[in-house]
Scaffold this motif. Structure first.
Motif, PDB file in Angstrom:
ATOM      1  N   ILE A 301      -4.553  -8.523  -1.714  1.00 41.13           N
ATOM      2  CA  ILE A 301      -4.920  -8.677  -3.123  1.00 41.13           C
ATOM      3  C   ILE A 301      -5.010  -7.319  -3.806  1.00 41.13           C
ATOM      4  O   ILE A 301      -4.578  -7.156  -4.955  1.00 41.13           O
ATOM      5  CB  ILE A 301      -6.246  -9.437  -3.246  1.00 41.13           C
ATOM      6  CG1 ILE A 301      -6.060 -10.888  -2.790  1.00 41.13           C
ATOM      7  CG2 ILE A 301      -6.771  -9.395  -4.671  1.00 41.13           C
ATOM      8  CD1 ILE A 301      -7.319 -11.721  -2.825  1.00 41.13           C
ATOM      9  N   ARG A 302      -5.542  -6.338  -3.091  1.00 41.04           N
ATOM     10  CA  ARG A 302      -5.729  -5.013  -3.673  1.00 41.04           C
ATOM     11  C   ARG A 302      -4.384  -4.321  -3.934  1.00 41.04           C
ATOM     12  O   ARG A 302      -4.239  -3.568  -4.898  1.00 41.04           O
ATOM     13  CB  ARG A 302      -6.594  -4.174  -2.736  1.00 41.04           C
ATOM     14  CG  ARG A 302      -7.035  -2.841  -3.305  1.00 41.04           C
ATOM     15  CD  ARG A 302      -8.169  -2.240  -2.489  1.00 41.04           C
ATOM     16  NE  ARG A 302      -7.943  -2.364  -1.061  1.00 41.04           N
ATOM     17  CZ  ARG A 302      -8.802  -2.926  -0.218  1.00 41.04           C
ATOM     18  NH1 ARG A 302      -9.948  -3.432  -0.668  1.00 41.04           N
ATOM     19  NH2 ARG A 302      -8.541  -2.975   1.072  1.00 41.04           N
ATOM     20  N   SER A 303      -3.393  -4.588  -3.069  1.00 42.21           N
ATOM     21  CA  SER A 303      -2.148  -3.836  -3.135  1.00 42.21           C
ATOM     22  C   SER A 303      -1.158  -4.356  -4.170  1.00 42.21           C
ATOM     23  O   SER A 303      -0.204  -3.657  -4.516  1.00 42.21           O
ATOM     24  CB  SER A 303      -1.466  -3.839  -1.753  1.00 42.21           C
ATOM     25  OG  SER A 303      -1.117  -5.161  -1.363  1.00 42.21           O
ATOM     26  N   ILE A 304      -1.340  -5.574  -4.663  1.00 40.14           N
ATOM     27  CA  ILE A 304      -0.399  -6.104  -5.651  1.00 40.14           C
ATOM     28  C   ILE A 304      -0.628  -5.404  -6.994  1.00 40.14           C
ATOM     29  O   ILE A 304      -1.760  -5.268  -7.464  1.00 40.14           O
ATOM     30  CB  ILE A 304      -0.525  -7.640  -5.784  1.00 40.14           C
ATOM     31  CG1 ILE A 304       0.570  -8.202  -6.681  1.00 40.14           C
ATOM     32  CG2 ILE A 304      -1.900  -8.054  -6.271  1.00 40.14           C
ATOM     33  CD1 ILE A 304       0.647  -9.713  -6.666  1.00 40.14           C
ATOM     34  N   SER A 305       0.450  -4.932  -7.599  1.00 40.47           N
ATOM     35  CA  SER A 305       0.328  -4.188  -8.852  1.00 40.47           C
ATOM     36  C   SER A 305       0.030  -5.136 -10.012  1.00 40.47           C
ATOM     37  O   SER A 305       0.284  -6.343  -9.938  1.00 40.47           O
ATOM     38  CB  SER A 305       1.631  -3.428  -9.135  1.00 40.47           C
ATOM     39  OG  SER A 305       2.671  -4.332  -9.456  1.00 40.47           O
ATOM     40  N   ASP A 306      -0.482  -4.570 -11.097  1.00 43.41           N
ATOM     41  CA  ASP A 306      -0.757  -5.377 -12.286  1.00 43.41           C
ATOM     42  C   ASP A 306       0.528  -6.011 -12.822  1.00 43.41           C
ATOM     43  O   ASP A 306       0.527  -7.157 -13.274  1.00 43.41           O
ATOM     44  CB  ASP A 306      -1.401  -4.507 -13.379  1.00 43.41           C
ATOM     45  CG  ASP A 306      -2.824  -4.107 -13.038  1.00 43.41           C
ATOM     46  OD1 ASP A 306      -3.423  -4.725 -12.136  1.00 43.41           O
ATOM     47  OD2 ASP A 306      -3.331  -3.163 -13.678  1.00 43.41           O
ATOM     48  N   GLN A 307       1.626  -5.254 -12.773  1.00 48.93           N
ATOM     49  CA  GLN A 307       2.903  -5.763 -13.259  1.00 48.93           C
ATOM     50  C   GLN A 307       3.383  -6.942 -12.403  1.00 48.93           C
ATOM     51  O   GLN A 307       3.816  -7.970 -12.933  1.00 48.93           O
ATOM     52  CB  GLN A 307       3.953  -4.655 -13.254  1.00 48.93           C
ATOM     53  CG  GLN A 307       5.314  -5.094 -13.788  1.00 48.93           C
ATOM     54  CD  GLN A 307       6.313  -3.949 -13.801  1.00 48.93           C
ATOM     55  OE1 GLN A 307       5.997  -2.812 -13.458  1.00 48.93           O
ATOM     56  NE2 GLN A 307       7.545  -4.254 -14.200  1.00 48.93           N
ATOM     57  N   ASP A 308       3.301  -6.788 -11.081  1.00 48.44           N
ATOM     58  CA  ASP A 308       3.732  -7.868 -10.188  1.00 48.44           C
ATOM     59  C   ASP A 308       2.830  -9.089 -10.328  1.00 48.44           C
ATOM     60  O   ASP A 308       3.297 -10.227 -10.254  1.00 48.44           O
ATOM     61  CB  ASP A 308       3.738  -7.381  -8.740  1.00 48.44           C
ATOM     62  CG  ASP A 308       4.882  -6.426  -8.446  1.00 48.44           C
ATOM     63  OD1 ASP A 308       5.824  -6.365  -9.259  1.00 48.44           O
ATOM     64  OD2 ASP A 308       4.821  -5.724  -7.422  1.00 48.44           O
ATOM     65  N   LEU A 309       1.541  -8.836 -10.539  1.00 50.02           N
ATOM     66  CA  LEU A 309       0.616  -9.947 -10.710  1.00 50.02           C
ATOM     67  C   LEU A 309       0.925 -10.707 -12.005  1.00 50.02           C
ATOM     68  O   LEU A 309       0.907 -11.947 -12.023  1.00 50.02           O
ATOM     69  CB  LEU A 309      -0.822  -9.435 -10.734  1.00 50.02           C
ATOM     70  CG  LEU A 309      -1.920 -10.490 -10.917  1.00 50.02           C
ATOM     71  CD1 LEU A 309      -1.854 -11.540  -9.813  1.00 50.02           C
ATOM     72  CD2 LEU A 309      -3.294  -9.830 -10.949  1.00 50.02           C
TER      73      LEU A 309
END
Length: 352
Positions: A301-309
């Motif tokens: 969860i921490r590693s997913i970027s804001d853009q990818d999310l």
């Protein structure tokens, strides 16, 4: 030829027992299927003749040459399921079995209430969850033609629009799990940094442990409408654990959990086991995260970027329309019709 589909009638339940079958019956009805209602009842003491009379009453309007989709299991006895398909065949009715669950793949010991493999081989066509389930059933001796449903649908058109799609600014990097918590007893020992909100059925011991864990926001049972209204905008967790009686975790290698459809239909990306049968659909369509162990949740969860999310939330919002519209059930029913009416027909790959 008239087309029929069964519905299993019972009182409201907190789990998906009633809803999943009712949704499928409603989708069938929208396609022109007539609904044959089967009421849940205790048939202990009822002899075969009385049960056959009951079945004939349920299907009085079904004629020779008709097609009937039987939602299995009916949640009555295995004897009822067996006699139902036998009686339909005696009357010249073709039976498609729409499989909700396969106890043989889930129970630690093969179910004694019915010979499932023998039952499936009585039917004319099976609608199963996916190719992995079909392959495993063939290994166990099922020879009946099978088509895939791929996912369960989740009909819902009575919530506000913000319950169906999630905007990035409203999303929190937490986890929510809604369902039968007795299949997820690991929650009592939740020690991840990621906060988790839990809805569902428990027992007294588990209830006490969940309430005592400061990392868990345990909210108890909710009826369907209220659950959707209250679910936080977080990742939906679909992760079962084995028990002494049932191989719930291993079963996810073959089935499509109803909670996955519930999450996706309401704007929530999901977190699933990488070896789950639904993992490819989730990952390939950018609908969530597949992990090997619950210990990986924090990093994932921490590693997913804001853009990818943001892209993932968009994907889920679009995909959820299919689930709320009943697309997966419709294509499964149509594939079964084709297999029943013209079993040799195949669409060439170059035309797909």
């Amino acid at each position: 030829m008239q087309k029929w589909i069964t519905d299993i009638v019972q009182g409201r339940t907190f789990d998906a027992t009633r809803q999943a079958k009712q949704d499928i019956a409603n989708i069938g009805a929208s396609m022109g299927y007539k609904v044959a209602n089967i009421f849940r009842y205790n048939d202990v003491g009822e002899d075969d003749d009385a049960m056959l009379a009951r079945i004939d009453g349920i299907t009085a309007a079904v004629d020779r040459g008709d097609m009937l989709v039987y939602q299995f299991p009916s949640l009555n006895s295995g004897r009822f399921d067996d006699l139902f398909v036998d009686q339909m065949h005696r009357r010249g009715v073709r039976v498609v079995c729409l499989v909700h669950d396969v106890g043989t793949l889930r129970d630690q010991q093969a179910p004694t209430w019915i010979d499932e493999i023998g039952y499936f081989n009585k039917c004319d066509v099976l609608i199963v969850h996916n190719r992995l389930m079909a392959d495993r059933l063939r290994e166990l001796g099922v020879t009946t033609p099978m088509v895939n449903q791929y996912l369960l649908d989740y009909l819902d058109d009575n919530h506000d629009e913000d319950r169906y799609e999630t905007k990035p600014e409203n999303f929190q990097r937490g986890v929510v799990l809604a369902g039968n918590i007795l299949k997820s007893r690991y929650l009592a020992d939740w020690a991840n940094e990621t906060p988790i909100t839990v809805f569902g059925v428990t027992d007294a011991e588990l209830d006490k442990k969940l309430n005592a864990n400061p990392k868990i926001d345990f909210r108890g049972q909710r009826w369907r409408w209220d659950l959707i209204q209250e679910m936080p905008r977080e990742f939906g967790l679909a992760w079962d654990s084995d028990t002494s009686s049932y191989k719930y975790n291993d079963y996810t290698r073959y089935n499509h959990p109803h909670k996955v459809s519930m999450y996706l239909a309401h704007g929530l990306p999901v977190i699933i086991w990488r070896q789950a049968a639904v993992a490819d659909i989730i990952v390939d369509n950018g609908l969530g995260i597949a992990i090997d162990s619950l210990d990986q949740i924090d990093d994932a969860i921490r590693s997913i970027s804001d853009q990818d999310l943001a892209q993932m939330l968009h994907n889920v919002g679009q995909f959820g329309k299919l689930i709320r519209d009943g697309w997966f059930t419709r294509q499964g029913l149509q594939a079964a019709e084709m297999k029943l009416l013209s079993p040799q027909f195949e669409i060439p790959d170059k035309l797909k």
